[in-house]
Design an enzyme around this catalytic site. Sequence first.
Site, PDB file in Angstrom:
ATOM      1  N   GLY A 124       0.820  -1.206   0.000  1.00 46.60           N
ATOM      2  CA  GLY A 124       0.000   0.000   0.000  1.00 46.60           C
ATOM      3  C   GLY A 124       0.851   1.252   0.000  1.00 46.60           C
ATOM      4  O   GLY A 124       1.013   1.897   1.046  1.00 46.60           O
ATOM      5  N   SER A 126       1.330   3.611  -3.394  1.00 44.80           N
ATOM      6  CA  SER A 126       0.822   4.638  -4.304  1.00 44.80           C
ATOM      7  C   SER A 126      -0.600   5.076  -3.949  1.00 44.80           C
ATOM      8  O   SER A 126      -1.417   4.280  -3.475  1.00 44.80           O
ATOM      9  CB  SER A 126       0.835   4.119  -5.748  1.00 44.80           C
ATOM     10  OG  SER A 126       2.160   3.898  -6.181  1.00 44.80           O
ATOM     11  N   GLU A 241      13.067  -5.067  -3.102  1.00 41.31           N
ATOM     12  CA  GLU A 241      12.283  -5.467  -4.271  1.00 41.31           C
ATOM     13  C   GLU A 241      13.164  -5.675  -5.495  1.00 41.31           C
ATOM     14  O   GLU A 241      12.799  -6.419  -6.409  1.00 41.31           O
ATOM     15  CB  GLU A 241      11.234  -4.395  -4.564  1.00 41.31           C
ATOM     16  CG  GLU A 241      10.289  -4.729  -5.701  1.00 41.31           C
ATOM     17  CD  GLU A 241       9.229  -3.656  -5.904  1.00 41.31           C
ATOM     18  OE1 GLU A 241       8.219  -3.943  -6.557  1.00 41.31           O
ATOM     19  OE2 GLU A 241       9.409  -2.532  -5.388  1.00 41.31           O
ATOM     20  N   SER A 359       8.853   5.055 -10.961  1.00 38.94           N
ATOM     21  CA  SER A 359       8.884   5.430 -12.375  1.00 38.94           C
ATOM     22  C   SER A 359      10.312   5.706 -12.841  1.00 38.94           C
ATOM     23  O   SER A 359      11.209   5.992 -12.036  1.00 38.94           O
ATOM     24  CB  SER A 359       8.025   6.677 -12.611  1.00 38.94           C
ATOM     25  OG  SER A 359       8.641   7.810 -12.027  1.00 38.94           O
TER      26      SER A 359
END
Length: 380
Positions: A124, A126, A241, A359
């Site tokens: 949780g 974005s 990650e 991004s």
Amino acid sequence: MDDFRAEIRGWLAANLAGEFAHVRGLGGPGREHESFPERLAWERHLAAAGWTCVGWPVEHGGRGATVEQQVAFHEEYALAGAPARVGHIGENLLGPTIIAFGTQEQRARFLPPIVAAEELWCQGYSEPGAGSDLAAVRTRAERDGDRWLVTGQKVWTSLAREADWCFALCRTEPGSSRHTGLSYLLVPMRQDGVEVRPIVQPTGTSEFNEVFFDRAETAAANVVGEVGDGWRIALATLGFERGVATLGQQVGFRRELSALIELARRTGAIDDPLLRDRLARSWTGLAVMRLNAERIGTSTGPESSISKLVWATWHRELGELAMDVLGAAGLVADGEPYDLNDWQRLFLFSRADTIYAGSNEIQRDIIAERVLGLPREPRR
């Protein structure tokens, strides 16, 4: 090392058979809807044999595998055509974070169910107004006695419909802004205060979801790290990650590229010198990607952004290249009402690669400022 590879290769060959033969090759980005219950059963079968969380320390339920052994595991898993993992968010993101920053009580409560594939997790981070600008998080958590009450909205939440728990970045200090006043909370998903709404993507599938919290409850003790220290913990999770698991992902990339080269040969597209040059560049880029991932290894520092930037850009460009190899045929669905082939799904879903998990623009900023030491861009 050869013995370790032989062990996992033999186990996979023996077990991706019988009741699990049909799960080969299922799942993955853009295809998480495929046979989810069967893939969950496979995950628990892996767990029973000790093949989940191989890189975790032995005392936390893992195998204590070295970096080289972890690379071998992920590569052999991908080479065997085993299905996409359903517990990867807990295993690769939340678990290492709790091992590094959690309390003994949190480790005892949350790590064993991840190892056993009994509890699944989602992320949780974005929000509608806080995607790439994660510090703009507005979801709030209010302390109420021995519990937190969470209110707000998260978006682009992968696997939220299947998850039992969510690790959420929340604003716990009223009036705080940016990186301050944030906390990293562990919130149960299966309660009245949580609503999950699937987002239908251009692929026609719904890996991503919106999650609405309306005074959702979690125990006061379910804060990883200190209250107000959520930004540091959240960045550490992003670093985990991008670890060695991406080397297994690259085996899938290699398969896609090989299949695309073969398609170009069959259709004659490879005779176009520009397409042939782009295919060669793609092959070279994949080799560089592997070397870069091996160089960075298990680092969770800002240099891990390099791996994310490299693989996301490469994969998006592969989708674009696939459309150019297909030519006009790539513009037409295979059937009614919206039956896409693998190349069309690759093109559409890989557009998201350069957005989710950080991004490209943000990764470039991180590399410039925190790796190269360049001055920060002016904040408007």
